[in-house]
Design a protein around this motif. Structure first.
Motif, short mmCIF file in Angstrom:
data_model
loop_
_atom_site.label_atom_id
_atom_site.label_comp_id
_atom_site.label_asym_id
_atom_site.label_seq_id
_atom_site.Cartn_x
_atom_site.Cartn_y
_atom_site.Cartn_z
N ALA A 41 0.83 -1.21 0.00
CA ALA A 41 0.00 0.00 0.00
C ALA A 41 0.86 1.25 0.00
O ALA A 41 0.55 2.23 -0.69
CB ALA A 41 -0.93 -0.01 1.21
N ALA A 42 1.95 1.24 0.78
CA ALA A 42 2.85 2.40 0.82
C ALA A 42 3.47 2.65 -0.54
O ALA A 42 3.59 3.79 -1.00
CB ALA A 42 3.93 2.18 1.88
N MET A 43 3.87 1.57 -1.22
CA MET A 43 4.49 1.72 -2.53
C MET A 43 3.49 2.26 -3.55
O MET A 43 3.81 3.16 -4.34
CB MET A 43 5.02 0.36 -3.00
CG MET A 43 5.69 0.39 -4.35
SD MET A 43 6.14 -1.28 -4.91
CE MET A 43 4.50 -1.99 -5.16
N LEU A 44 2.25 1.73 -3.55
CA LEU A 44 1.24 2.21 -4.48
C LEU A 44 0.89 3.67 -4.22
O LEU A 44 0.65 4.45 -5.15
CB LEU A 44 -0.02 1.34 -4.38
CG LEU A 44 0.11 -0.10 -4.89
CD1 LEU A 44 -1.15 -0.89 -4.58
CD2 LEU A 44 0.38 -0.12 -6.39
N ILE A 50 -0.56 8.21 -9.09
CA ILE A 50 -1.63 8.16 -8.09
C ILE A 50 -1.50 9.33 -7.11
O ILE A 50 -2.49 9.99 -6.78
CB ILE A 50 -1.59 6.82 -7.31
CG1 ILE A 50 -1.84 5.66 -8.28
CG2 ILE A 50 -2.61 6.80 -6.19
CD1 ILE A 50 -1.72 4.29 -7.64
N GLU A 51 -0.29 9.61 -6.66
CA GLU A 51 -0.07 10.63 -5.64
C GLU A 51 -0.47 12.01 -6.12
O GLU A 51 -0.88 12.85 -5.31
CB GLU A 51 1.40 10.62 -5.21
CG GLU A 51 1.67 11.38 -3.92
CD GLU A 51 3.12 11.26 -3.49
OE1 GLU A 51 3.38 11.43 -2.29
OE2 GLU A 51 3.98 11.01 -4.35
N LEU A 60 -0.73 10.30 1.34
CA LEU A 60 -1.60 9.23 0.85
C LEU A 60 -1.00 7.88 1.16
O LEU A 60 -1.70 6.93 1.53
CB LEU A 60 -1.81 9.41 -0.65
CG LEU A 60 -2.51 8.27 -1.40
CD1 LEU A 60 -3.94 8.12 -0.93
CD2 LEU A 60 -2.46 8.51 -2.89
N SER A 61 0.31 7.76 1.03
CA SER A 61 0.99 6.50 1.25
C SER A 61 0.78 5.99 2.68
O SER A 61 0.46 4.82 2.88
CB SER A 61 2.48 6.67 0.96
OG SER A 61 3.20 5.50 1.28
N VAL A 62 0.97 6.86 3.65
CA VAL A 62 0.84 6.45 5.07
C VAL A 62 -0.60 6.06 5.37
O VAL A 62 -0.85 5.06 6.08
CB VAL A 62 1.30 7.60 5.99
CG1 VAL A 62 0.98 7.28 7.44
CG2 VAL A 62 2.80 7.83 5.82
N ILE A 63 -1.56 6.81 4.88
CA ILE A 63 -2.97 6.52 5.16
C ILE A 63 -3.37 5.19 4.56
O ILE A 63 -3.98 4.34 5.23
CB ILE A 63 -3.87 7.66 4.64
CG1 ILE A 63 -3.58 8.94 5.42
CG2 ILE A 63 -5.33 7.29 4.76
CD1 ILE A 63 -4.28 10.17 4.88
N ALA A 64 -3.04 4.96 3.30
CA ALA A 64 -3.39 3.70 2.65
C ALA A 64 -2.70 2.52 3.32
O ALA A 64 -3.32 1.47 3.55
CB ALA A 64 -3.02 3.76 1.17
N ALA A 65 -1.41 2.69 3.65
CA ALA A 65 -0.66 1.60 4.29
C ALA A 65 -1.24 1.27 5.66
O ALA A 65 -1.33 0.10 6.04
CB ALA A 65 0.81 1.99 4.41
N ILE A 170 -6.77 1.45 -2.62
CA ILE A 170 -5.36 1.02 -2.57
C ILE A 170 -5.18 0.06 -1.40
O ILE A 170 -4.52 -0.99 -1.53
CB ILE A 170 -4.43 2.24 -2.43
CG1 ILE A 170 -4.42 3.06 -3.71
CG2 ILE A 170 -3.01 1.79 -2.08
CD1 ILE A 170 -3.60 4.34 -3.61
N ALA A 171 -5.76 0.41 -0.25
CA ALA A 171 -5.64 -0.44 0.93
C ALA A 171 -6.30 -1.79 0.70
O ALA A 171 -5.78 -2.84 1.12
CB ALA A 171 -6.25 0.26 2.14
N VAL A 172 -7.46 -1.79 0.06
CA VAL A 172 -8.16 -3.05 -0.23
C VAL A 172 -7.28 -3.95 -1.08
O VAL A 172 -7.09 -5.15 -0.78
CB VAL A 172 -9.50 -2.77 -0.94
CG1 VAL A 172 -10.11 -4.08 -1.44
CG2 VAL A 172 -10.47 -2.07 -0.01
N LEU A 173 -6.72 -3.40 -2.14
CA LEU A 173 -5.86 -4.19 -3.02
C LEU A 173 -4.64 -4.72 -2.27
O LEU A 173 -4.29 -5.91 -2.38
CB LEU A 173 -5.42 -3.33 -4.21
CG LEU A 173 -4.47 -3.98 -5.21
CD1 LEU A 173 -5.15 -5.15 -5.91
CD2 LEU A 173 -3.97 -2.95 -6.22
#
Length: 361
Positions: A41-44, A50-51, A60-65, A170-173
């Motif tokens: 998630a952090a990488m995506l 996306i960013e 966004l990275s921290v929140i999704a991860a 992103i988190a779901v994936l």
């Protein structure tokens, strides 16, 4: 008369404790899945394509991860389909929690630093309330609070809802793909139900939610009066120690404080590596999260110590090098745990007295 059994030696006792921390390979697989979900998630979230849609300077990275990580922690199913379904719902719940925080701040016209924590009281109630039912419902309540906590720490506003809408899928994936790959190597964790101490005249889940919310509200008041360093950590501590048994709550408080008081100093001793060898630090934090997954739920103290160690290291390697802010993890946990225990001790007798008076009549 049977002969007395010999006491186990130090080696046997050490192996028995190790079995509690590492009960099987499936726990190690689970730990690896947690780390993989967070990293994916952090990488995506860092991909430029996306960013660039995330708006202002919000991570966004921290929140999704974080959505993916804590969804993976809460998930506890035997099959790929059930796990994927729960992980999806957990990530959506975290997104809804973050949106609810933003809307509550807007509707209540909250502006002061301490007032911004008030919506977290509703999330704390959800954690205590939903924990009573099933592991799935407990995960839903936890993710709502996690979403609120992330929105608070990231300072999300109404125009940042787009960030949440991007972070959630992103988190779901990132959470579902590792679970599909781990397959039957994972086993669901069985948690024995704790006996309740409350009478049926008021739902147990409501009392647990009230205990968590009351402790969180006191922390908000303390922060407004004295200015705590990291009061959100104290709110998280008081929220997650609440159970439907006073004895179990006290045991969780003791374990959480003990683990944190060990994990934080070890992490601080490793801080020089954050500058000299950040990759080593990230590896150490990943290993700590694997230990965290292996230790839950049997060794809550070790799990809390491993998480505190990972948190301090990741904060340091991300640029937060203020010593007193990092050490605050220890005393904020003590404050939060103590207030959670006090809430359990003070609120429980109110309902116990009603039960005794009803029995007497």
């Amino acid at each position: 008369m049977p002969a007395p059994q010999p006491r186990p030696g130090p080696a046997a006792m050490a192996l028995a404790r190790l079995e509690q921390v590492d009960p099987g390979a499936h726990r190690r697989v689970r730990g690896l899945r947690l780390v993989t979900a967070y990293g994916l998630a952090a990488m995506l979230g860092l991909m430029p394509q996306i960013e660039q849609h995330a708006g202002r300077n919000v991570s966004l990275s921290v929140i999704a991860a974080s959505f993916a990580l804590w969804a993976s922690v809460s998930e506890n199913r035997a099959t790929r389909w059930e796990s994927s379904r729960d992980l999806t719902l957990f990530c959506i719940s975290a997104g809804l929690g973050a949106v609810s925080y933003i809307l509550l701040v807007r509707l209540l016209h909250i502006g002061g630093p301490a007032e911004l924590e008030l919506p977290l009281v509703t999330g704390a109630f959800c954690v205590g309330y939903f924990k009573r039912f099933t592991p799935f419902s407990a995960g839903i309540g936890s993710q709502i609070f996690i979403g609120q906590l992330l929105a608070y720490t990231a300072g999300l506003r109404l125009d940042d809802i787009s960030v949440i809408l991007i972070a959630t899928p992103i988190a779901v994936l990132a959470a579902v793909v590792p679970r599909l790959l781990s397959g039957p190597a994972e086993h669901p964790i069985t948690v024995p139900a704790a006996a309740t101490e409350f009478d049926d005249w008021i739902p147990v889940e409501f009392i647990m939610g009230l205990q968590a919310a009351a402790a969180a509200l006191v922390i908000v008041a303390l922060n407004g009066e004295f200015g705590l360093e990291k009061s959100s950590w104290a709110i998280a501590a008081c929220t997650y120690v609440i159970t439907n048994s006073t004895a179990a709550t006290i045991a969780r408080v003791r374990s959480r404080i003990l683990g944190t008081m060990i994990g934080v100093p070890i992490a601080i001793a490793c801080l020089p590596l954050a500058v000299e060898a950040p990759l080593v630090v990230w590896l150490a934090a990943a290993l700590a999260m694997i230990v965290y997954a292996m230790a839950l739920p049997e060794r809550y103290d070790i799990a809390c110590g491993a998480y505190a160690f990972a948190l301090i290291l990741t904060l340091a390697v991300s640029g937060e090098n203020d010593f007193f802010e990092l050490v605050a993890r220890a005393w904020e946990t003590i404050i939060g745990g103590a207030l959670g225990m006090i809430a359990a001790l003070l609120l429980r007798p109110v309902f116990a007295r009603h039960r005794k008076s009803s029995a007497g009549s």
